[in-house]
Design a protein around this motif. Structure first.
Motif, PDB file in Angstrom:
ATOM      1  N   GLU A   4       0.602  -1.587  -0.101  1.00 33.20           N
ATOM      2  CA  GLU A   4      -0.168  -0.071   0.018  1.00 33.20           C
ATOM      3  C   GLU A   4       0.992   1.634  -0.239  1.00 33.20           C
ATOM      4  O   GLU A   4       0.443   1.936  -0.814  1.00 33.20           O
ATOM      5  CB  GLU A   4      -0.421  -0.614   0.596  1.00 33.20           C
ATOM      6  CG  GLU A   4      -1.885   0.857   1.645  1.00 33.20           C
ATOM      7  CD  GLU A   4      -2.856   1.234   2.524  1.00 33.20           C
ATOM      8  OE1 GLU A   4      -3.559   2.105   2.859  1.00 33.20           O
ATOM      9  OE2 GLU A   4      -3.203   0.037   3.076  1.00 33.20           O
ATOM     10  N   GLN A   5       1.566   0.797   0.530  1.00 33.75           N
ATOM     11  CA  GLN A   5       2.773   2.592   0.551  1.00 33.75           C
ATOM     12  C   GLN A   5       3.875   2.502  -0.756  1.00 33.75           C
ATOM     13  O   GLN A   5       3.593   3.468  -1.017  1.00 33.75           O
ATOM     14  CB  GLN A   5       3.774   1.879   2.478  1.00 33.75           C
ATOM     15  CG  GLN A   5       3.586   2.261   3.691  1.00 33.75           C
ATOM     16  CD  GLN A   5       4.119   2.355   4.171  1.00 33.75           C
ATOM     17  OE1 GLN A   5       5.192   1.320   4.077  1.00 33.75           O
ATOM     18  NE2 GLN A   5       4.193   2.982   5.719  1.00 33.75           N
ATOM     19  N   LYS A  60      18.819  -1.818   4.848  1.00 35.26           N
ATOM     20  CA  LYS A  60      19.796  -0.885   4.434  1.00 35.26           C
ATOM     21  C   LYS A  60      20.912  -1.342   3.861  1.00 35.26           C
ATOM     22  O   LYS A  60      22.206  -1.202   3.505  1.00 35.26           O
ATOM     23  CB  LYS A  60      20.120   0.144   5.267  1.00 35.26           C
ATOM     24  CG  LYS A  60      21.268   1.204   4.837  1.00 35.26           C
ATOM     25  CD  LYS A  60      21.115   2.352   6.441  1.00 35.26           C
ATOM     26  CE  LYS A  60      22.697   2.855   6.287  1.00 35.26           C
ATOM     27  NZ  LYS A  60      22.361   3.660   7.555  1.00 35.26           N
ATOM     28  N   TYR A  61      21.342  -2.583   4.107  1.00 28.84           N
ATOM     29  CA  TYR A  61      22.875  -3.047   5.461  1.00 28.84           C
ATOM     30  C   TYR A  61      23.444  -3.613   3.436  1.00 28.84           C
ATOM     31  O   TYR A  61      23.968  -3.302   2.702  1.00 28.84           O
ATOM     32  CB  TYR A  61      22.879  -4.135   6.069  1.00 28.84           C
ATOM     33  CG  TYR A  61      23.523  -5.389   5.301  1.00 28.84           C
ATOM     34  CD1 TYR A  61      25.482  -4.402   6.020  1.00 28.84           C
ATOM     35  CD2 TYR A  61      23.775  -6.414   5.057  1.00 28.84           C
ATOM     36  CE1 TYR A  61      26.698  -5.742   5.373  1.00 28.84           C
ATOM     37  CE2 TYR A  61      24.955  -7.026   4.683  1.00 28.84           C
ATOM     38  CZ  TYR A  61      26.143  -6.443   5.025  1.00 28.84           C
ATOM     39  OH  TYR A  61      27.196  -8.048   5.054  1.00 28.84           O
ATOM     40  N   TYR A  62      21.720  -4.219   2.831  1.00 27.10           N
ATOM     41  CA  TYR A  62      21.688  -5.220   1.101  1.00 27.10           C
ATOM     42  C   TYR A  62      21.399  -4.483   0.496  1.00 27.10           C
ATOM     43  O   TYR A  62      22.339  -4.633  -0.059  1.00 27.10           O
ATOM     44  CB  TYR A  62      20.876  -5.995   1.830  1.00 27.10           C
ATOM     45  CG  TYR A  62      21.136  -7.599   1.982  1.00 27.10           C
ATOM     46  CD1 TYR A  62      22.426  -8.227   2.125  1.00 27.10           C
ATOM     47  CD2 TYR A  62      20.386  -7.416   3.096  1.00 27.10           C
ATOM     48  CE1 TYR A  62      23.063  -9.423   2.444  1.00 27.10           C
ATOM     49  CE2 TYR A  62      20.861  -8.648   4.225  1.00 27.10           C
ATOM     50  CZ  TYR A  62      21.975  -9.601   3.559  1.00 27.10           C
ATOM     51  OH  TYR A  62      22.704 -10.472   4.481  1.00 27.10           O
ATOM     52  N   CYS A  63      21.282  -2.835   0.282  1.00 25.44           N
ATOM     53  CA  CYS A  63      21.152  -1.645  -0.383  1.00 25.44           C
ATOM     54  C   CYS A  63      22.735  -1.919  -1.328  1.00 25.44           C
ATOM     55  O   CYS A  63      23.149  -1.685  -1.893  1.00 25.44           O
ATOM     56  CB  CYS A  63      20.381  -0.759   0.025  1.00 25.44           C
ATOM     57  SG  CYS A  63      18.697  -0.639  -0.027  1.00 25.44           S
ATOM     58  N   GLU A  86       8.194   9.294   5.577  1.00 24.30           N
ATOM     59  CA  GLU A  86       7.313   9.662   5.081  1.00 24.30           C
ATOM     60  C   GLU A  86       6.802  10.938   6.305  1.00 24.30           C
ATOM     61  O   GLU A  86       7.134  11.025   7.923  1.00 24.30           O
ATOM     62  CB  GLU A  86       5.803   8.108   6.018  1.00 24.30           C
ATOM     63  CG  GLU A  86       4.334   8.718   6.219  1.00 24.30           C
ATOM     64  CD  GLU A  86       4.169   7.934   6.801  1.00 24.30           C
ATOM     65  OE1 GLU A  86       2.857   7.690   6.669  1.00 24.30           O
ATOM     66  OE2 GLU A  86       4.229   6.953   7.699  1.00 24.30           O
ATOM     67  N   LEU A  87       6.563  12.234   6.008  1.00 21.15           N
ATOM     68  CA  LEU A  87       6.241  12.988   6.583  1.00 21.15           C
ATOM     69  C   LEU A  87       4.430  13.565   5.969  1.00 21.15           C
ATOM     70  O   LEU A  87       4.596  14.275   5.079  1.00 21.15           O
ATOM     71  CB  LEU A  87       6.761  14.491   5.589  1.00 21.15           C
ATOM     72  CG  LEU A  87       6.692  15.375   6.210  1.00 21.15           C
ATOM     73  CD1 LEU A  87       6.886  15.618   8.257  1.00 21.15           C
ATOM     74  CD2 LEU A  87       7.488  16.658   5.635  1.00 21.15           C
ATOM     75  N   ASN A  88       3.759  13.621   6.844  1.00 22.86           N
ATOM     76  CA  ASN A  88       2.095  14.422   6.461  1.00 22.86           C
ATOM     77  C   ASN A  88       1.473  13.483   6.172  1.00 22.86           C
ATOM     78  O   ASN A  88       0.865  13.807   5.138  1.00 22.86           O
ATOM     79  CB  ASN A  88       2.343  15.547   6.657  1.00 22.86           C
ATOM     80  CG  ASN A  88       2.715  16.892   8.050  1.00 22.86           C
ATOM     81  OD1 ASN A  88       2.640  16.664   9.210  1.00 22.86           O
ATOM     82  ND2 ASN A  88       3.821  17.401   7.037  1.00 22.86           N
ATOM     83  N   ILE A 101      11.423   5.567   7.202  1.00 17.23           N
ATOM     84  CA  ILE A 101      10.606   4.059   7.138  1.00 17.23           C
ATOM     85  C   ILE A 101      11.587   3.347   6.199  1.00 17.23           C
ATOM     86  O   ILE A 101      11.533   1.985   6.615  1.00 17.23           O
ATOM     87  CB  ILE A 101       9.514   3.910   6.424  1.00 17.23           C
ATOM     88  CG1 ILE A 101       9.137   4.760   4.811  1.00 17.23           C
ATOM     89  CG2 ILE A 101       8.607   5.536   7.730  1.00 17.23           C
ATOM     90  CD1 ILE A 101       7.891   4.607   4.909  1.00 17.23           C
ATOM     91  N   ASP A 102      12.072   3.761   5.460  1.00 14.70           N
ATOM     92  CA  ASP A 102      12.687   2.402   4.880  1.00 14.70           C
ATOM     93  C   ASP A 102      14.807   3.169   3.833  1.00 14.70           C
ATOM     94  O   ASP A 102      14.666   4.502   3.800  1.00 14.70           O
ATOM     95  CB  ASP A 102      12.272   2.352   3.648  1.00 14.70           C
ATOM     96  CG  ASP A 102      12.435   0.316   3.770  1.00 14.70           C
ATOM     97  OD1 ASP A 102      13.677  -0.151   3.763  1.00 14.70           O
ATOM     98  OD2 ASP A 102      11.322  -0.616   3.760  1.00 14.70           O
ATOM     99  N   HIS A 103      14.828   2.251   3.241  1.00 18.40           N
ATOM    100  CA  HIS A 103      15.720   2.903   2.200  1.00 18.40           C
ATOM    101  C   HIS A 103      16.086   2.702   0.615  1.00 18.40           C
ATOM    102  O   HIS A 103      15.257   0.814   0.119  1.00 18.40           O
ATOM    103  CB  HIS A 103      16.947   1.714   2.462  1.00 18.40           C
ATOM    104  CG  HIS A 103      17.573   2.560   4.110  1.00 18.40           C
ATOM    105  ND1 HIS A 103      17.575   2.420   5.097  1.00 18.40           N
ATOM    106  CD2 HIS A 103      17.857   4.148   4.192  1.00 18.40           C
ATOM    107  CE1 HIS A 103      17.748   2.803   5.753  1.00 18.40           C
ATOM    108  NE2 HIS A 103      17.966   4.314   5.618  1.00 18.40           N
TER     109      HIS A 103
END
Length: 337
Positions: A4-5, A60-63, A86-88, A101-103
């Motif tokens: 969804e995100q 992040k490590y695997y990125c 994520e902002l607002n 939230i992620d990379h």
């Protein structure tokens, strides 16, 4: 991130620089977003027996590992790791505002028409392309890390895993597929038992190296200089293999396209640049590795057919599975000859 995100990010998220048009490509372990001049790859929060992307820190490590490994073989494709915030309620790639939230791996977009598989389908590959590619791969293998202390992979278990697909393939492709599977498993078991010393000697002689791990035509750009990309970062065992196993995948792939002449040329050129098959035992091992690679592709396509959401997708996957079964059978016949 969740599905969804990701959909929200693609639909109305913010990206660095020009960000249109946008396209989402999904694999079983990642989301790939084509966005303006860049491509962003976000790993799914999944945990399988062969990989662990379950936490943001691991992703992040695997990125970072993906970028470092792929820079060994590419130029100006893999750029950096971008944070995702994520902002607002809005998802933002890059910057430093919001909740992390992620990379994402950021890459330059490359013309898909320059992918080797597409060029093969359009009969646009030349002998010179094969020569340059063989030189590139041989040079890479010559200079990459030698793996001296690693347990040899359990080829028997990996090969025989195809047996789990026998009933499904026999039902959908007929009795011949079951016979091929039975014959190939018997031949593989016998070959491994008879050639244990060959496997061990090749590791001792330095032919197990930190390779690409997934070297086939869909993972190679010809620009026109060859740039193999998307090597395996998530599992060292899949990448740290015999170089013969690595090039067997590409040669099997070329033969699956009906281009055996290119497969033979690649092997001939490569072996001149980096002598890895100096005797008959090595050449038989190369044939075995090609049968193993065809085996894996048959299994993967069988699994795709099982999970297909449409009859058309199922038919395509079954057709591919049959093609690789027949190719595997050809290799097995050579080993039995």
């Amino acid at each position: 991130m969740t599905t969804e995100q990701i959909n929200k990010l693609v639909y109305d998220g913010k990206f660095p620089g020009p960000a249109h048009p946008r396209e989402l490509i999904e694999t079983h372990i990642s989301w790939v977003i084509l966005c303006g001049q860049f491509v962003y790859k976000i790993k799914k929060p999944v945990h399988y027996s062969f990989l662990d992307f379950s936490t943001r820190e691991l992703r992040k490590y695997y990125c970072e590992k993906e970028i470092n490994l792929n820079k060994r073989l590419t130029e100006n494709i893999y750029l950096d790791v971008q944070p995702v915030y994520e902002l607002n309620g809005c998802f933002i790639v890059g910057g430093d505002k919001g909740s992390l939230i992620d990379h994402a791996v950021r890459m330059n977009k490359v013309d898909r028409d320059k992918q080797m598989d597409i060029l093969l389908m359009n009969n646009k590959i030349t002998e010179n392309d094969i020569w340059r590619l063989s030189q590139k791969i041989a040079s890479f293998h010559t200079n990459t890390t030698v793996i001296h202390k690693r347990d040899l992979p359990d080829m028997r278990e990996a090969f025989n895993d195809l047996a789990a697909q026998k009933a499904f393939l026999k039902k959908n492709l007929g009795a011949k597929s079951g016979n091929i599977i039975d014959r190939s498993l018997r031949t593989s078991d016998a070959f491994i038992q008879q050639n244990q010393a060959v496997f061990t000697k090749r590791q001792h002689d330095g032919f197990y190296r930190d390779c690409h791990g997934d070297l086939h035509s869909r993972n190679i750009f010809l620009l026109p200089e060859p740039q193999p990309f998307d090597c395996i970062e998530f599992n060292d065992d899949f990448r740290q293999i015999d170089v013969l196993n690595e090039i067997a995948f590409l040669c099997m792939d070329l033969e699956a396209f009906g281009k055996k002449e290119f497969s033979d040329l690649f092997f001939e050129y490569y072996n001149k640049f980096f002598l890895v098959a100096a005797n008959e035992a090595d050449r038989r091992l190369f044939i075995y590795y090609k049968s193993y690679r065809a085996n894996i592709r048959a299994k993967v396509n069988s699994l795709r057919a099982k999970s297909a959401v449409s009859d058309d997708d199922k038919t395509k996957a079954l057709k591919s599975a049959e093609k690789y079964l027949l190719l595997m059978n050809d290799y097995i016949s050579l080993l039995n000859g």
